[in-house]
Design a protein around this motif. Structure first.
Motif, PDB file in Angstrom:
ATOM      1  N   ARG A  79      39.328  38.620  33.062  1.00  0.00           N
ATOM      2  CA  ARG A  79      40.486  37.944  32.477  1.00  0.00           C
ATOM      3  C   ARG A  79      40.410  37.857  30.952  1.00  0.00           C
ATOM      4  O   ARG A  79      41.071  37.032  30.342  1.00  0.00           O
ATOM      5  CB  ARG A  79      40.597  36.519  33.042  1.00  0.00           C
ATOM      6  CG  ARG A  79      40.508  36.401  34.561  1.00  0.00           C
ATOM      7  CD  ARG A  79      41.687  37.022  35.269  1.00  0.00           C
ATOM      8  NE  ARG A  79      41.608  36.859  36.712  1.00  0.00           N
ATOM      9  CZ  ARG A  79      42.217  35.894  37.395  1.00  0.00           C
ATOM     10  NH1 ARG A  79      42.958  34.997  36.765  1.00  0.00           N
ATOM     11  NH2 ARG A  79      42.105  35.835  38.710  1.00  0.00           N
ATOM     12  N   VAL A  81      41.079  39.410  27.326  1.00  0.00           N
ATOM     13  CA  VAL A  81      41.969  40.362  26.673  1.00  0.00           C
ATOM     14  C   VAL A  81      41.713  40.344  25.168  1.00  0.00           C
ATOM     15  O   VAL A  81      41.603  39.273  24.563  1.00  0.00           O
ATOM     16  CB  VAL A  81      43.448  40.002  26.961  1.00  0.00           C
ATOM     17  CG1 VAL A  81      44.392  40.978  26.276  1.00  0.00           C
ATOM     18  CG2 VAL A  81      43.711  39.954  28.465  1.00  0.00           C
ATOM     19  N   GLY A 401      49.123  33.448  29.189  1.00  0.00           N
ATOM     20  CA  GLY A 401      47.947  33.810  28.411  1.00  0.00           C
ATOM     21  C   GLY A 401      47.694  32.778  27.334  1.00  0.00           C
ATOM     22  O   GLY A 401      48.618  32.393  26.608  1.00  0.00           O
ATOM     23  N   ASP A 445      46.088  32.032  32.801  1.00  0.00           N
ATOM     24  CA  ASP A 445      45.603  33.032  33.757  1.00  0.00           C
ATOM     25  C   ASP A 445      44.704  34.063  33.093  1.00  0.00           C
ATOM     26  O   ASP A 445      43.872  34.681  33.746  1.00  0.00           O
ATOM     27  CB  ASP A 445      46.806  33.729  34.406  1.00  0.00           C
ATOM     28  CG  ASP A 445      47.699  32.744  35.141  1.00  0.00           C
ATOM     29  OD1 ASP A 445      47.323  32.325  36.251  1.00  0.00           O
ATOM     30  OD2 ASP A 445      48.753  32.369  34.592  1.00  0.00           O
ATOM     31  N   VAL A 446      44.879  34.261  31.787  1.00  0.00           N
ATOM     32  CA  VAL A 446      43.991  35.114  30.997  1.00  0.00           C
ATOM     33  C   VAL A 446      43.761  34.448  29.652  1.00  0.00           C
ATOM     34  O   VAL A 446      44.542  33.589  29.223  1.00  0.00           O
ATOM     35  CB  VAL A 446      44.567  36.535  30.769  1.00  0.00           C
ATOM     36  CG1 VAL A 446      44.841  37.234  32.091  1.00  0.00           C
ATOM     37  CG2 VAL A 446      45.831  36.488  29.910  1.00  0.00           C
TER      38      VAL A 446
END
Length: 485
Positions: A79, A81, A401, A445-446
């Motif tokens: 997860r 980025v 995010g 979620d990320v």
């Protein structure tokens, strides 16, 4: 007839080598290639048995941060980025203007090599006049595809996904790189305007939803030597339509270049952000005034991009959740600002428009913003959690995010982890929305991480080690792998 005999003295060196090569080839053909290359890349890169940054299977619970996440047809191996980061490192003029270079292959490829699940290319302009500086990336021409394809090759070779952030800087365009303008060394509070003799396009070439002296980002006149921004002119309806088509064309090129995820940049005071805010949008036509009108531009861009990319391709949108102008004189004079309530209202519309993830950032649309940026670590992430909670309560399937000052392993883990509240937290949650109540559900979620990757390209591997997660390392780096805890 007896076979012809050949004496050892008459055997040529070439014949001996040919015989040895044939024997060696036969031996290799009897077993699988022990070090196979990645196919389709014009140079050798070994295939990793397990992609760097992916957790090895275990009976122990793996933190959500290192669990895969599937978005449409694509799966992130973790997860984490790499957020888009402007590098001001492309040609400002000439045949390679706006095109990525080996520098971007080296930097973005290394983040993928060291385990990031998704790596974003920096803000990439859909028009020449949409670059923040003359040295920014672009995708308004087919000539810029190959540079992105080269980055896609190295990122995919590490088992990571590649994203691109399509953007237009609007009234914040035609600046210089920060180390020239002084934005990062303390000499100047703002940047420095790029003139035409250094590849810039102001004055006259910088645009926004509204124009005029009062729309200069830093409030300084063009004659002020301390000013860093040009006076914009307002876009015509025809130009707005052409710009939406240019966003669409850039998305087509991104797909051709091998990009996996597209993000539309609607934050930080750039063009879409300017349209959203009543502070910077003074239009009286269908793109200004009401919430519906001010959000029309971004909704039409989303629809245009979604119409030309594969159905199974993820689409992200970055928004500034707030301008940090609530209660200010600027907000009062404008009759409002873009705030959390505005973002939540738009966020609930995004799934139906085809957006899969909201990249929740903030600020950047006015020089008099009032924020605790860089002093409070959750200045953005807590608001991301609020949006996620409200969108989820409304039954919308939108991923969130979190971004902003994410530097620590435990911090990153907790942002995406579901946790059980304590009894004290339960009691407090009865009265108000608190951090404790947020603690039951993930904030996001990320996690999108930017500057920390510049400090530590191996950040994913360090976080995994600190959290006790056994993840794969790149094959070429196994001899320096952190020892198991």
């Amino acid at each position: 007839m007896a076979p012809a005999s050949i004496s050892p003295t008459s055997t040529s060196t070439t014949s001996l080598h040919d015989s040895a090569s044939t024997h060696h080839a036969a031996a290799l053909s009897a077993q699988p290639n022990l070090n196979p290359p990645i196919p389709g890349i014009p140079y050798f890169i070994p295939q990793h048995k397990v992609s760097p940054g992916a957790a090895y299977p275990t009976t122990a619970k793996i933190p959500t941060l290192f669990q895969p996440l599937t978005i449409r047809s694509l799966t992130l191996k973790n997860r984490i980025v790499v957020a888009p980061m402007c590098q001001y490192s492309v040609a400002a003029t000439g045949p390679t203007v706006g095109a990525l270079t080996p520098y971007h292959v080296a930097t973005l490829g290394h983040y993928a090599l060291k385990g990031a699940g998704l790596v974003f290319i920096e803000a990439t302009s859909v028009q020449p006049c949409g670059r923040i500086s003359p040295n920014d990336a672009g995708l308004w021409s087919d000539a810029q595809i190959d540079g992105i394809k080269a980055v896609a090759d190295i990122v995919h070779a590490q088992g990571a996904l590649l994203g691109i952030q399509l953007a237009h800087a609007g009234r914040k365009a035609s600046q210089t790189a920060p180390w020239i303008g002084g934005g990062h060394n303390g000499r100047r509070k703002n940047g420095m305007r790029s003139t035409k003799d250094v590849g810039g396009w102001g004055p006259g070439g910088v645009v926004g939803p509204s124009g005029g002296r009062e729309m200069v980002w830093d409030g300084r006149d063009e004659t002020d030597p301390e000013g860093g921004f040009w006076e914009p002119r307002g876009l015509t309806l025809q130009e707005i339509g052409e710009m939406i088509e240019d966003w669409k064309s850039a998305a087509v090129r991104a797909v051709r270049a091998g990009v996996d995820v597209i993000e539309i940049h609607g934050a930080h005071g750039y063009l879409i952000s300017q349209f959203l805010s009543p502070v910077t949008n003074k239009r009286t036509d269908g793109y200004g005034g009401s919430f519906e009108n001010r959000t029309r531009f971004v909704k039409e861009i989303i629809a245009a991009v979604r119409s030309v990319i594969p159905e199974d391709m993820p689409l992200f949108l970055r928004l500034s959740m707030t301008e940090w102008l609530e209660g200010s004189e600027v907000e009062k004079a404008a009759g409002g600002s873009w705030d959390m309530e505005s973002t939540i209202k738009l966020a609930k519309m995004l799934p139906e428009l085809g957006v899969d993830l909201l990249d929740a950032s903030s600020g950047g649309n006015h020089h008099r913003q009032n924020t605790a940026q860089f002093s409070i670590k959750d200045y953005q992430t807590k608001n991301a959690g609020r949006i996620r909670k409200e969108v989820k309560a409304d039954g919308k399937g939108l991923l969130i995010g979190a971004v902003g000052l994410i530097t620590d392993a435990e911090q990153a883990r907790d942002l995406v982890e579901e946790r059980e509240p304590s009894l004290g937290e339960e009691a407090q949650a009865v009265h108000e929305l608190t951090d404790a109540e947020q603690g039951r559900d993930p904030y996001a979620d990320v996690v999108l991480v930017a500057r920390q990757f510049m400090r530590e390209p191996e950040w994913v591997l360090r976080v995994a080690h600190k959290l006790g997660v056994d993840v794969a390392w790149p094959s070429q780096f196994l001899r320096v792998r952190f020892p198991k805890l």
